[in-house]
Write a protein that holds these residues in place. Structure first.
Motif, short mmCIF file in Angstrom:
data_model
loop_
_atom_site.label_atom_id
_atom_site.label_comp_id
_atom_site.label_asym_id
_atom_site.label_seq_id
_atom_site.Cartn_x
_atom_site.Cartn_y
_atom_site.Cartn_z
N ILE A 1 -5.15 2.21 -8.46
CA ILE A 1 -5.11 3.66 -8.22
C ILE A 1 -6.41 4.28 -7.74
CG2 ILE A 1 -3.17 3.63 -9.74
CD1 ILE A 1 -5.03 5.81 -11.00
N MET A 2 -6.31 5.30 -6.66
CA MET A 2 -7.21 6.31 -6.33
C MET A 2 -7.09 7.53 -7.20
SD MET A 2 -8.39 8.90 -4.31
CE MET A 2 -9.63 9.30 -5.71
N GLY A 3 -7.66 7.87 -8.30
CA GLY A 3 -7.47 8.94 -9.07
C GLY A 3 -7.92 8.59 -10.36
N GLY A 4 -7.83 9.70 -11.37
CA GLY A 4 -8.21 9.33 -12.57
C GLY A 4 -9.60 9.75 -12.94
N TYR A 5 -10.05 10.87 -12.57
CA TYR A 5 -11.26 11.56 -12.66
C TYR A 5 -11.45 11.70 -14.35
CZ TYR A 5 -11.71 12.02 -7.88
OH TYR A 5 -11.84 12.07 -6.37
N TYR B 1 -1.05 -1.14 -4.60
CA TYR B 1 -2.17 -0.29 -4.28
C TYR B 1 -1.44 1.26 -4.12
CZ TYR B 1 -5.18 2.40 -1.15
OH TYR B 1 -6.16 3.34 -0.60
N ALA B 2 -2.07 1.92 -5.08
CA ALA B 2 -1.39 3.51 -5.08
C ALA B 2 -2.44 4.46 -4.77
CB ALA B 2 -0.71 3.66 -6.42
N ALA B 3 -2.55 5.30 -3.72
CA ALA B 3 -3.53 6.25 -3.53
C ALA B 3 -3.28 7.34 -3.45
CB ALA B 3 -4.61 5.69 -2.47
N GLY B 4 -1.77 7.69 -3.77
CA GLY B 4 -1.28 8.97 -3.53
C GLY B 4 -0.81 9.36 -4.75
N GLY B 5 0.80 9.85 -4.93
CA GLY B 5 1.29 10.29 -6.07
C GLY B 5 1.97 8.79 -6.61
N MET B 6 2.09 8.78 -7.97
CA MET B 6 2.58 7.56 -8.53
C MET B 6 3.89 7.75 -8.54
SD MET B 6 -0.39 6.21 -9.44
CE MET B 6 -1.22 6.88 -8.12
N THR B 7 4.86 8.51 -7.99
CA THR B 7 6.18 8.58 -8.16
C THR B 7 6.86 7.41 -7.90
OG1 THR B 7 6.29 10.80 -7.48
CG2 THR B 7 8.38 9.93 -7.71
N ASN B 8 6.68 6.71 -6.75
CA ASN B 8 7.25 5.27 -6.40
C ASN B 8 7.25 4.25 -7.40
OD1 ASN B 8 8.53 6.65 -3.93
ND2 ASN B 8 6.29 6.49 -2.96
N GLN C 1 -16.75 21.08 -3.86
CA GLN C 1 -17.09 20.15 -5.17
C GLN C 1 -15.85 19.93 -5.98
OE1 GLN C 1 -21.12 19.65 -6.76
NE2 GLN C 1 -20.36 20.18 -8.48
N ALA C 2 -15.25 21.11 -6.34
CA ALA C 2 -14.29 21.20 -7.24
C ALA C 2 -13.01 20.33 -6.89
CB ALA C 2 -13.77 22.54 -7.56
N ASP C 3 -12.98 20.66 -5.60
CA ASP C 3 -11.79 19.96 -4.87
C ASP C 3 -12.01 18.26 -5.01
OD1 ASP C 3 -9.88 18.76 -3.12
OD2 ASP C 3 -10.36 19.70 -1.43
N MET C 4 -13.38 17.96 -4.65
CA MET C 4 -13.53 16.51 -5.01
C MET C 4 -13.47 15.86 -6.10
SD MET C 4 -16.81 16.01 -2.26
CE MET C 4 -16.72 14.31 -2.60
N ASN C 5 -13.37 16.82 -7.37
CA ASN C 5 -13.36 16.51 -8.69
C ASN C 5 -12.11 16.89 -9.31
OD1 ASN C 5 -16.01 15.03 -9.46
ND2 ASN C 5 -16.42 16.83 -7.96
N SER C 6 -10.90 16.93 -8.62
CA SER C 6 -9.62 17.46 -8.83
C SER C 6 -8.43 16.25 -8.79
CB SER C 6 -9.17 18.60 -8.51
OG SER C 6 -8.96 18.75 -7.09
N ASP C 7 -7.89 16.08 -9.64
CA ASP C 7 -6.81 14.77 -9.54
C ASP C 7 -5.31 15.08 -8.85
OD1 ASP C 7 -7.26 12.18 -10.00
OD2 ASP C 7 -7.51 12.48 -12.41
N ILE C 8 -5.37 15.66 -7.81
CA ILE C 8 -4.01 15.84 -7.13
C ILE C 8 -3.13 14.67 -7.17
CG2 ILE C 8 -4.65 15.42 -4.77
CD1 ILE C 8 -2.15 18.09 -6.04
N ASN C 9 -3.60 13.47 -6.91
CA ASN C 9 -2.82 12.34 -7.04
C ASN C 9 -2.03 12.16 -8.17
OD1 ASN C 9 -3.55 11.70 -4.47
ND2 ASN C 9 -5.12 10.01 -5.01
N LEU C 10 -2.77 12.28 -9.44
CA LEU C 10 -2.03 12.28 -10.68
C LEU C 10 -1.19 13.70 -10.88
CD1 LEU C 10 -4.02 9.87 -10.83
CD2 LEU C 10 -4.01 10.22 -13.21
N LEU D 1 0.73 -1.00 -0.05
CA LEU D 1 -0.03 -0.04 0.05
C LEU D 1 0.88 1.35 0.02
CD1 LEU D 1 -1.74 -2.47 2.14
CD2 LEU D 1 -3.41 -0.47 1.81
N ASP D 2 0.66 1.96 -1.16
CA ASP D 2 1.49 3.16 -1.19
C ASP D 2 0.77 4.44 -1.30
OD1 ASP D 2 3.06 5.29 -2.31
OD2 ASP D 2 3.95 4.13 -3.98
N ASN D 3 0.72 5.27 -0.17
CA ASN D 3 -0.06 6.13 0.04
C ASN D 3 0.50 7.69 0.74
OD1 ASN D 3 -2.67 7.52 -0.25
ND2 ASN D 3 -3.61 5.97 1.38
#
Length: 371
Positions: free
Chosen positions: A202-206, A175-182, A220-229, A29-31
């Motif tokens: 992954i968690m992300g990919g809206y 499992y990657a629910a944060g950034g994908m760097t690692n 609502q904008a926050d909930m639909n923005s893709d900071i993880n990617l 689990l990478d998060n």
């Protein structure tokens, strides 16, 4: 199950055949771990999965801070003696706070900037996780779960991840629910890494959420923005175009299930350190994002609706969708690059998700249970 079309039904059937089942599945689990971010590993343990270890990444905060949160929340449940924690890379492959903020000046400000938000030492002293500035500083006031007593494992996270998929070929879900760097670093370090893993979730990919970003509240904008990617667009592209046996994207569906105060009241009827932290600090503002991603791959029956398509990540710094995904059907996909077909979750069983979160929190596994 509800499928709008025969094509979607076929895609969903294909997805269900790929999702790993059974207690033998191992998971890394990478998060970007936090005070109340422990539910994904509790869900995995509750399902009988073998949690090989946690990795902390840079996304909501810097990798050192998130790794220490991971360690601290394992210690809360007496799990740190059997589950190690590895610190991931401090920086994305190319992105930096300065580049990110320059991009915002051209293309608009994200409602949530994660680790690249301007440094604010006053907020950190009051309990916020570190942003920008020195990635090696630690804000101890943010450890509402208690500052960890143990230490992080010294090995580089990406190297350890590679070691594990070679040790257990075909058995390890990433499992990657944060950034994908690692994940991207492991892919680039070892050409066998992706194909030796069991899969990537992954968690992300809206997708198709721009209207939601402009017609609702900032929340609502926050909930639909893709900071993880978006924290590492180049790393995201490397990870999501690697030859994993299957890739599961839990983007829009991650917003499906919201906690309520009544739900937390119900969970807190059984009092232990995990229910206390969830009750006091998880809140009701945001959906069960990371939890939905973990839940989606624990059991094929957890996914009620899905589709599949070929996926790319926008890595053009000049683009307003830098770091966002773009989907293609096979007939229209680009030929100058190798893209992977991904499983895209559209809906999960919300009743079962809530029940499994409750079970995982109220009766968490310990190292004694895992022996």
């Amino acid at each position: 199950m509800k499928f709008p079309s025969p094509t979607l039904a076929a895609a969903a059937a294909s997805f269900l055949s790929l999702v790993p089942v059974g207690s033998a599945t191992k998971v890394i689990l990478d998060n970007d771990w936090s005070t109340a971010g422990f539910i994904p590993f509790l869900l995995a343990l509750n399902a009988g999965w073998d949690v090989l270890g946690l990795v902390g990444d840079t996304s909501n905060s810097w990798a050192l801070q998130t790794s220490l949160h991971g360690l601290a929340t394992l210690e809360v449940g007496n799990l740190s003696s059997c589950i190690p924690v590895y610190k991931g890379a401090d920086y994305p492959l190319l992105n930096t706070p300065e580049l990110f903020q320059a991009w915002e000046e051209v293309h608009g400000v994200l409602p949530w900037q994660g680790a690249f938000a301007p440094e604010n030492l006053t907020e950190e002293a009051a309990g916020a996780d570190p942003t920008s500035g020195d990635p090696n500083r630690v804000a101890q006031a943010a450890f509402l779960e208690g500052y960890p007593n143990g230490t992080l494992t010294g090995e580089y996270a990406a190297a350890w991840m590679i070691e594990q998929v070679h040790k257990y070929p075909g058995e390890v879900m990433i499992y990657a629910a944060g950034g994908m760097t690692n994940v991207a670093l492991a892919v680039r370090m070892d050409p066998e890494f992706a194909k030796l893993a069991k899969g990537l979730v992954i968690m992300g990919g809206y997708i198709d959420v721009n209207l939601l970003q402009v017609t609702g509240s900032v929340n609502q904008a926050d909930m639909n923005s893709d900071i993880n990617l978006m924290i590492d667009p180049e790393g995201s592209k490397i990870a999501l175009t690697a030859d994993f046996p299957n890739i599961t994207i839990v983007g829009n569906a991650a917003n499906q299930v919201m906690p309520t105060q009544a739900y937390w009241d119900e969970v807190y009827q059984v009092k232990n350190p995990y229910t206390s932290l969830a009750y006091n600090y998880y809140g009701t503002t945001f959906a069960f994002w990371d939890e939905t991603a973990m839940f989606a791959v624990l059991d094929p029956a957890n996914v009620l609706n899905s589709t599949s398509f070929y996926l790319d990540v926008d890595t053009a710094w000049s683009s307003p969708t830098y770091g966002n995904i773009h989907g293609y059907q096979e007939a229209l996909m680009p030929t100058a690059q190798k893209l992977q077909k991904v499983n895209y979750v559209l809906e999960v069983d919300s009743t079962k998700l809530l029940a499994e979160i409750k079970q995982s929190l109220q009766y968490p596994k310990t190292c004694a249970d895992l022996c």
